[in-house]
Design a protein around this motif. Sequence first.
Motif, PDB file in Angstrom:
ATOM      1  N   ILE A 179      17.160  -9.768  -0.202  1.00  0.00           N
ATOM      2  CA  ILE A 179      17.144  -9.731  -1.666  1.00  0.00           C
ATOM      3  C   ILE A 179      18.105  -8.654  -2.134  1.00  0.00           C
ATOM      4  O   ILE A 179      18.196  -7.581  -1.526  1.00  0.00           O
ATOM      5  CB  ILE A 179      15.723  -9.437  -2.194  1.00  0.00           C
ATOM      6  CG1 ILE A 179      14.867 -10.711  -2.167  1.00  0.00           C
ATOM      7  CG2 ILE A 179      15.745  -8.875  -3.611  1.00  0.00           C
ATOM      8  CD1 ILE A 179      13.447 -10.512  -2.648  1.00  0.00           C
ATOM      9  N   GLU A 180      18.825  -8.931  -3.228  1.00  0.00           N
ATOM     10  CA  GLU A 180      19.647  -7.924  -3.909  1.00  0.00           C
ATOM     11  C   GLU A 180      19.268  -7.977  -5.386  1.00  0.00           C
ATOM     12  O   GLU A 180      19.233  -9.062  -5.990  1.00  0.00           O
ATOM     13  CB  GLU A 180      21.140  -8.194  -3.742  1.00  0.00           C
ATOM     14  CG  GLU A 180      21.596  -8.456  -2.308  1.00  0.00           C
ATOM     15  CD  GLU A 180      21.385  -7.303  -1.350  1.00  0.00           C
ATOM     16  OE1 GLU A 180      21.227  -6.146  -1.821  1.00  0.00           O
ATOM     17  OE2 GLU A 180      21.368  -7.536  -0.131  1.00  0.00           O
ATOM     18  N   SER A 181      18.983  -6.826  -5.956  1.00  0.00           N
ATOM     19  CA  SER A 181      18.585  -6.732  -7.363  1.00  0.00           C
ATOM     20  C   SER A 181      19.596  -5.875  -8.113  1.00  0.00           C
ATOM     21  O   SER A 181      19.787  -4.704  -7.778  1.00  0.00           O
ATOM     22  CB  SER A 181      17.180  -6.113  -7.469  1.00  0.00           C
ATOM     23  OG  SER A 181      16.803  -5.936  -8.812  1.00  0.00           O
ATOM     24  N   PHE A 182      20.237  -6.442  -9.127  1.00  0.00           N
ATOM     25  CA  PHE A 182      21.294  -5.761  -9.866  1.00  0.00           C
ATOM     26  C   PHE A 182      20.893  -5.535 -11.322  1.00  0.00           C
ATOM     27  O   PHE A 182      20.262  -6.393 -11.945  1.00  0.00           O
ATOM     28  CB  PHE A 182      22.584  -6.590  -9.849  1.00  0.00           C
ATOM     29  CG  PHE A 182      23.074  -6.947  -8.480  1.00  0.00           C
ATOM     30  CD1 PHE A 182      23.352  -5.961  -7.543  1.00  0.00           C
ATOM     31  CD2 PHE A 182      23.265  -8.277  -8.102  1.00  0.00           C
ATOM     32  CE1 PHE A 182      23.805  -6.280  -6.276  1.00  0.00           C
ATOM     33  CE2 PHE A 182      23.718  -8.608  -6.834  1.00  0.00           C
ATOM     34  CZ  PHE A 182      23.993  -7.609  -5.916  1.00  0.00           C
ATOM     35  N   GLY A 183      21.278  -4.390 -11.864  1.00  0.00           N
ATOM     36  CA  GLY A 183      21.188  -4.162 -13.296  1.00  0.00           C
ATOM     37  C   GLY A 183      19.878  -3.629 -13.826  1.00  0.00           C
ATOM     38  O   GLY A 183      19.774  -3.346 -15.025  1.00  0.00           O
ATOM     39  N   ARG A 184      18.863  -3.445 -12.990  1.00  0.00           N
ATOM     40  CA  ARG A 184      17.587  -2.922 -13.472  1.00  0.00           C
ATOM     41  C   ARG A 184      17.687  -1.420 -13.723  1.00  0.00           C
ATOM     42  O   ARG A 184      18.167  -0.669 -12.875  1.00  0.00           O
ATOM     43  CB  ARG A 184      16.462  -3.204 -12.471  1.00  0.00           C
ATOM     44  CG  ARG A 184      16.024  -4.649 -12.447  1.00  0.00           C
ATOM     45  CD  ARG A 184      14.881  -4.874 -11.479  1.00  0.00           C
ATOM     46  NE  ARG A 184      13.694  -4.068 -11.793  1.00  0.00           N
ATOM     47  CZ  ARG A 184      12.524  -4.201 -11.158  1.00  0.00           C
ATOM     48  NH1 ARG A 184      12.400  -5.103 -10.180  1.00  0.00           N
ATOM     49  NH2 ARG A 184      11.497  -3.440 -11.488  1.00  0.00           N
ATOM     50  N   GLN A 185      17.210  -0.982 -14.881  1.00  0.00           N
ATOM     51  CA  GLN A 185      17.255   0.436 -15.229  1.00  0.00           C
ATOM     52  C   GLN A 185      16.019   1.192 -14.741  1.00  0.00           C
ATOM     53  O   GLN A 185      16.050   2.423 -14.634  1.00  0.00           O
ATOM     54  CB  GLN A 185      17.392   0.593 -16.750  1.00  0.00           C
ATOM     55  CG  GLN A 185      18.646  -0.050 -17.327  1.00  0.00           C
ATOM     56  CD  GLN A 185      19.929   0.572 -16.784  1.00  0.00           C
ATOM     57  OE1 GLN A 185      20.013   1.774 -16.556  1.00  0.00           O
ATOM     58  NE2 GLN A 185      20.947  -0.267 -16.552  1.00  0.00           N
ATOM     59  N   ASP A 186      14.934   0.478 -14.439  1.00  0.00           N
ATOM     60  CA  ASP A 186      13.697   1.116 -13.966  1.00  0.00           C
ATOM     61  C   ASP A 186      13.783   1.298 -12.454  1.00  0.00           C
ATOM     62  O   ASP A 186      13.106   0.624 -11.687  1.00  0.00           O
ATOM     63  CB  ASP A 186      12.475   0.287 -14.365  1.00  0.00           C
ATOM     64  CG  ASP A 186      12.557  -1.164 -13.897  1.00  0.00           C
ATOM     65  OD1 ASP A 186      13.679  -1.651 -13.601  1.00  0.00           O
ATOM     66  OD2 ASP A 186      11.497  -1.822 -13.818  1.00  0.00           O
ATOM     67  N   SER A 187      14.588   2.258 -12.027  1.00  0.00           N
ATOM     68  CA  SER A 187      14.946   2.364 -10.615  1.00  0.00           C
ATOM     69  C   SER A 187      13.747   2.656  -9.716  1.00  0.00           C
ATOM     70  O   SER A 187      13.648   2.112  -8.614  1.00  0.00           O
ATOM     71  CB  SER A 187      16.024   3.425 -10.426  1.00  0.00           C
ATOM     72  OG  SER A 187      15.586   4.683 -10.883  1.00  0.00           O
ATOM     73  N   ALA A 188      12.817   3.513 -10.145  1.00  0.00           N
ATOM     74  CA  ALA A 188      11.669   3.838  -9.299  1.00  0.00           C
ATOM     75  C   ALA A 188      10.811   2.593  -9.051  1.00  0.00           C
ATOM     76  O   ALA A 188      10.370   2.346  -7.922  1.00  0.00           O
ATOM     77  CB  ALA A 188      10.830   4.942  -9.943  1.00  0.00           C
ATOM     78  N   ALA A 189      10.585   1.808 -10.100  1.00  0.00           N
ATOM     79  CA  ALA A 189       9.802   0.571  -9.957  1.00  0.00           C
ATOM     80  C   ALA A 189      10.536  -0.446  -9.095  1.00  0.00           C
ATOM     81  O   ALA A 189       9.934  -1.135  -8.264  1.00  0.00           O
ATOM     82  CB  ALA A 189       9.500  -0.019 -11.334  1.00  0.00           C
ATOM     83  N   ALA A 190      11.856  -0.551  -9.268  1.00  0.00           N
ATOM     84  CA  ALA A 190      12.642  -1.499  -8.477  1.00  0.00           C
ATOM     85  C   ALA A 190      12.647  -1.101  -7.004  1.00  0.00           C
ATOM     86  O   ALA A 190      12.542  -1.957  -6.111  1.00  0.00           O
ATOM     87  CB  ALA A 190      14.069  -1.566  -9.015  1.00  0.00           C
ATOM     88  N   ASP A 191      12.752   0.200  -6.720  1.00  0.00           N
ATOM     89  CA  ASP A 191      12.703   0.669  -5.333  1.00  0.00           C
ATOM     90  C   ASP A 191      11.376   0.268  -4.686  1.00  0.00           C
ATOM     91  O   ASP A 191      11.351  -0.250  -3.560  1.00  0.00           O
ATOM     92  CB  ASP A 191      12.831   2.199  -5.279  1.00  0.00           C
ATOM     93  CG  ASP A 191      14.206   2.703  -5.676  1.00  0.00           C
ATOM     94  OD1 ASP A 191      15.141   1.888  -5.766  1.00  0.00           O
ATOM     95  OD2 ASP A 191      14.343   3.928  -5.883  1.00  0.00           O
ATOM     96  N   ALA A 192      10.288   0.541  -5.379  1.00  0.00           N
ATOM     97  CA  ALA A 192       8.966   0.225  -4.850  1.00  0.00           C
ATOM     98  C   ALA A 192       8.800  -1.272  -4.637  1.00  0.00           C
ATOM     99  O   ALA A 192       8.178  -1.718  -3.656  1.00  0.00           O
ATOM    100  CB  ALA A 192       7.882   0.748  -5.794  1.00  0.00           C
ATOM    101  N   GLU A 193       9.377  -2.072  -5.542  1.00  0.00           N
ATOM    102  CA  GLU A 193       9.289  -3.523  -5.403  1.00  0.00           C
ATOM    103  C   GLU A 193      10.005  -4.001  -4.147  1.00  0.00           C
ATOM    104  O   GLU A 193       9.510  -4.888  -3.435  1.00  0.00           O
ATOM    105  CB  GLU A 193       9.882  -4.212  -6.629  1.00  0.00           C
ATOM    106  CG  GLU A 193       9.798  -5.734  -6.564  1.00  0.00           C
ATOM    107  CD  GLU A 193      10.169  -6.387  -7.879  1.00  0.00           C
ATOM    108  OE1 GLU A 193      10.885  -7.402  -7.843  1.00  0.00           O
ATOM    109  OE2 GLU A 193       9.735  -5.895  -8.935  1.00  0.00           O
TER     110      GLU A 193
END
Length: 391
Positions: A113-127
């Motif tokens: 998976i690659e996730s681009f453009g999300r500003q909520d970095s801590a939540a995206a990392d955990a996801e």
Amino acid sequence: MTKTAAPRATGSAAGADALLLSFAEAGYLKAEPAILQPAEPFLDLSGEDIRKSLYLTTDATGEELCLRPDLTIPVARDYLASPRAGQPVGFCYLGPVFRYRGGGPSEFQQAGIESFGRQDSAAADAEMLALGLEATAAFGLTDIEIRTGDVALFAALIDALDLYPVWKRRLIKDFNRKGDLEMDLGRLTLAETPVRNEYEGVLAALAGSDRKAALALVTDLMSIAGATNVGGRSVAEIADRFLEQSTLKGGALPRDALKIIKAFLAITGTPDEALAQLRKLTASAKLDLSGALDLLESRIGFMAARGIDISSVSFSTSFGRGLDYYTGFEFELHRKGNGTEPLVAGGRYDGLLGQLGSAKPIPAVGFSIWIEALTQACSTSAATGSPGSAA
């Protein structure tokens, strides 16, 4: 994006397809980048050392091409070329990659998976970590060791210390190359020993300079001499070399800074334990790393919210994955007690899309899944009757 439970794998191909379907159902678009890719991005971003592992060719225009050695860069390039570039978009993928691996097959399946453009970095990392764990669970593996780190913490530490600019750049650059970093710290330990050579006048003029000033001086000197390169080195490379030598000559690093760096790199434990140790170290050293530490604390909260047992997660300040483009959170998932090669691995790489040509910064995070490794681990676990322990 929310994630539904991944189906249990029944075989390598079927399991990978089912996993990809579960990612797509959760809102991740399926990416299918070309197998033949420009070689330059891989060489620029992973270093020339990767050349010996690539399968290279040259087209009629002279452009160097390669069979894709992984899928992160190809997926990122396709995203930047799409109408959705800059917008929050997540992609999933499954396909062959090609890389020389000694005794292993040179063609193997990679999902991720690659996730681009999300500003909520801590939540995206955990996801990303949660989805990576779901991938291992989909293959019937629960006895998983979770290894994590954060290169942004080291970068924040080095930025906060009173170091010459050349050493700040070098230490941050070498963080993911443990042998190089250890050599750097060894040289810094010896930096108080005077260095004598025929360039002492130039070195004295450069001592403490920044790279721009050094480059200007060396450019002027070489222009006077009528030279544009020496021994195959460019003006910039020669300037950097002079800066290193002048820094060493002047005694590059105060003893207390070296002590702080070594104490920082020795911190390990659960994320909560490491955070407490980091706050104690930075407070005693009177260094402000609050932004990076607050982000770590926020990420820990999101990890717990996703059902990850924080006490089972290993965090090390010296953990790195050996790739230059990581800029923050990094992780690897291993079968407990078995091996140095990860089953799933990834992290944050906020600078990559800019290096690939984006005019504005685009946050990015993702992970890769090695299907054959997961399948083999699953088979070994079944054969030995190994009881899993939930991560």
